[in-house]
Write an enzyme that holds these catalytic residues in place. Structure first.
Site, mmCIF file in Angstrom:
data_model
loop_
_atom_site.group_PDB
_atom_site.id
_atom_site.type_symbol
_atom_site.label_atom_id
_atom_site.label_comp_id
_atom_site.label_asym_id
_atom_site.label_seq_id
_atom_site.Cartn_x
_atom_site.Cartn_y
_atom_site.Cartn_z
ATOM 1 N N SER A 121 0.817 -1.214 0.000
ATOM 2 C CA SER A 121 0.000 0.000 0.000
ATOM 3 C C SER A 121 0.853 1.267 0.000
ATOM 4 O O SER A 121 1.928 1.318 0.624
ATOM 5 C CB SER A 121 -0.863 -0.015 1.267
ATOM 6 O OG SER A 121 -1.399 1.258 1.516
ATOM 7 N N GLU A 123 0.245 3.625 1.758
ATOM 8 C CA GLU A 123 0.321 4.054 3.161
ATOM 9 C C GLU A 123 1.701 3.771 3.742
ATOM 10 O O GLU A 123 2.076 4.339 4.769
ATOM 11 C CB GLU A 123 -0.754 3.353 3.988
ATOM 12 C CG GLU A 123 -2.134 3.942 3.835
ATOM 13 C CD GLU A 123 -2.245 5.355 4.418
ATOM 14 O OE1 GLU A 123 -2.048 5.517 5.625
ATOM 15 O OE2 GLU A 123 -2.513 6.290 3.648
ATOM 16 N N TYR A 145 -1.803 0.408 10.531
ATOM 17 C CA TYR A 145 -2.042 -0.247 9.236
ATOM 18 C C TYR A 145 -0.801 -0.137 8.347
ATOM 19 O O TYR A 145 -0.338 -1.123 7.771
ATOM 20 C CB TYR A 145 -3.251 0.405 8.548
ATOM 21 C CG TYR A 145 -3.429 -0.020 7.115
ATOM 22 C CD1 TYR A 145 -4.101 -1.200 6.800
ATOM 23 C CD2 TYR A 145 -2.913 0.744 6.063
ATOM 24 C CE1 TYR A 145 -4.253 -1.607 5.468
ATOM 25 C CE2 TYR A 145 -3.064 0.350 4.746
ATOM 26 C CZ TYR A 145 -3.727 -0.817 4.452
ATOM 27 O OH TYR A 145 -3.870 -1.212 3.147
HETATM 28 O O1 F7E Z 1 -8.984 8.271 3.791
HETATM 29 C C1 F7E Z 1 -9.408 11.758 5.042
HETATM 30 C C2 F7E Z 1 -8.479 10.852 5.821
HETATM 31 O O2 F7E Z 1 -10.010 6.176 4.691
HETATM 32 C C3 F7E Z 1 -8.492 9.166 2.815
HETATM 33 C C4 F7E Z 1 -7.222 2.326 2.129
HETATM 34 O O3 F7E Z 1 -7.698 1.610 1.008
HETATM 35 O O4 F7E Z 1 -5.918 3.752 0.727
HETATM 36 C C5 F7E Z 1 -6.908 3.758 1.746
HETATM 37 O O5 F7E Z 1 -6.444 4.449 2.896
HETATM 38 C C6 F7E Z 1 -8.230 10.524 3.439
HETATM 39 C C7 F7E Z 1 -7.457 10.508 4.748
HETATM 40 O O6 F7E Z 1 -8.311 6.078 2.794
HETATM 41 C C8 F7E Z 1 -12.719 11.477 6.474
HETATM 42 O O7 F7E Z 1 -7.954 11.545 6.959
HETATM 43 C C9 F7E Z 1 -11.377 13.078 5.891
HETATM 44 O O8 F7E Z 1 -6.474 11.497 4.692
HETATM 45 O O9 F7E Z 1 -10.539 6.895 2.329
HETATM 46 P P1 F7E Z 1 -9.560 6.824 3.419
HETATM 47 P P2 F7E Z 1 -6.770 5.984 3.194
HETATM 48 O O10 F7E Z 1 -6.540 6.221 4.626
HETATM 49 O O11 F7E Z 1 -6.014 6.854 2.256
HETATM 50 C C10 F7E Z 1 -4.674 3.110 1.060
HETATM 51 C C11 F7E Z 1 -3.799 3.110 -0.159
HETATM 52 C C12 F7E Z 1 -4.855 1.769 1.668
HETATM 53 O O12 F7E Z 1 -4.024 0.869 1.507
HETATM 54 C C13 F7E Z 1 -5.970 1.613 2.641
HETATM 55 O O13 F7E Z 1 -6.290 0.242 2.850
HETATM 56 O O14 F7E Z 1 -9.493 11.107 3.763
HETATM 57 N N1 F7E Z 1 -10.740 11.896 5.612
HETATM 58 N N2 F7E Z 1 -12.578 12.853 6.429
HETATM 59 C C14 F7E Z 1 -11.562 10.892 5.951
HETATM 60 N N3 F7E Z 1 -11.398 9.554 5.857
HETATM 61 C C15 F7E Z 1 -12.440 8.755 6.260
HETATM 62 N N4 F7E Z 1 -12.312 7.410 6.133
HETATM 63 N N5 F7E Z 1 -13.590 9.303 6.785
HETATM 64 C C16 F7E Z 1 -13.779 10.661 6.917
HETATM 65 O O15 F7E Z 1 -14.832 11.110 7.374
#
Ligand code: F7E
Length: 332
Positions: A121, A123, A145
């Protein structure tokens, strides 16, 4: 008929990969945890062989590999929510990190010639050291993660180097679709925008709108997984688009699509901020393009539109309506 095993087949990527492998003529097996939702597989479930196994048990994995003798194993099973990984750091390590070691060790015991794909990832890049990120960029994970994925990545490299196994990692940047789990920000935005448009919600509560991501389409990305396992040599690949947008732009694009002003509906809620954030990630997928002839097909705008449209359609279907969608309204 080549046999493939997909762990975590019931997730977004598992379902797209299963469809792709069926199309390519594979006998497709997949694992899922007991009681997990198999809804994404429902339209082609009768063509799959499903097994209730989780990566917490090495013995069960070994028995399954011995029974089905796959040519390829795709490890997509994980606790994949970055946000949740702070609440469940040990379970995240057990499945996302050690689960990968269990699987690799089971392959080594049963048949070292099985080709192995690990879902790494972006990440892992976390607090990025250089931009854009390539296969050679050092990692600095920012969540339990991300730390677990770094373990999974390097244990895959280590089995390749120690045992001469065909084991490789796809370092996938964010990839979305109408099948995206509801906890992820794109899915939450698309769903809530559709609810606001149809009158069943009146606000969208979010955390950090400034975070920047390289969002691609999941259906494009699973094709890269397959290509990696058909190559002459096992190598790791960055899979992303190189096109970066912040969460706020996703929000704006989604509201624009339904003809609403996002400023009237978005509420910033501190509850959705993370203890440590990945501010920006940017893929350089040159190696995948050159070695695998892989390129993403869908643009940022197409992904946003596709996701909002799918949510509008779900609402319309639930209401038993046959009215045309926003796309058709706009065209008219
Ligand atoms: O967050 C911001 C949050 O949870 C994206 C997974 O598939 O991609 C994914 O991880 C961004 C972050 O994805 C909310 O702070 C704001 O900056 O959609 P996400 P992620 O963390 O980028 C990677 C490549 C993976 O490998 C992972 O498995 O959005 N954000 N407000 C929020 N995020 C969430 N979930 N909810 C909110 O309300």
């Amino acid at each position: 008929m080549p046999v493939a095993l997909i762990t975590g087949i019931n997730g977004q990527d598992g379902s797209y990969l299963a469809e792709e492998l069926l199309r390519l003529g594979y006998d497709v097996h997949g694992t899922h945890r007991p009681q997990s939702d198999l809804g994404l597989l429902s339209s082609f479930r009768d063509q799959l062989n499903l097994h209730q196994i989780d990566l917490g048990c090495g013995e069960e994995i070994e028995q399954l590999l011995t029974a089905i003798q796959p040519r390829e194993v795709y490890n997509l099973a994980a606790q994949s929510s970055v946000g949740k990984s702070w609440d469940e750091p040990v379970e995240t390590g057990n499945i996302t990190a050690i689960g990968t070691a269990r699987l690799l060790e089971a392959i080594r015991q049963v048949d070292k010639s099985i080709r192995f794909y690990q879902a790494s990832s972006s990440e892992m890049f976390g607090k990025v050291i250089e931009t854009p990120q390539t296969e050679l960029t050092p990692f600095w994970p920012r969540s339990p993660y991300g730390v677990a994925k770094v373990y999974g990545h390097f244990i895959t490299v280590n089995y390749r180097e120690s045992y001469d196994m065909f084991a490789c990692s796809g370092i996938l940047f964010n990839h979305e679709s109408p099948r995206r789990g509801s906890a992820f920000v794109t899915s939450k935005i698309a769903r809530t925008v559709a609810e606001i448009k149809s009158g069943s919600a009146n606000e969208l509560r979010l955390g950090n709108l400034q975070a920047k991501r390289d969002w691609g389409f999941a259906g494009d990305f699973v094709k890269a997984m397959w290509k990696m396992l058909q190559a002459d040599q096992p190598r790791d690949y960055v899979i992303g688009t190189g096109d970066v947008h912040c969460v706020g732009e996703f929000v704006e694009c989604a509201f624009d699509y339904v003809g609403l002003d996002w400023r009237k509906f978005v509420v910033i809620d501190p509850k959705f901020f993370r203890p440590a954030e990945v501010d920006v990630v940017t893929a350089d997928p040159t190696r995948a393009k050159e070695d695998l002839d892989w390129q993403p097909k869908y643009s940022f705008e197409q992904i946003v539109t596709m996701m909002v449209e799918a949510e509008l359609q779900k609402i319309q279907n639930a209401q038993g309506q046959t009215q045309p969608s926003v796309i058709n309204n706009k065209a008219a």
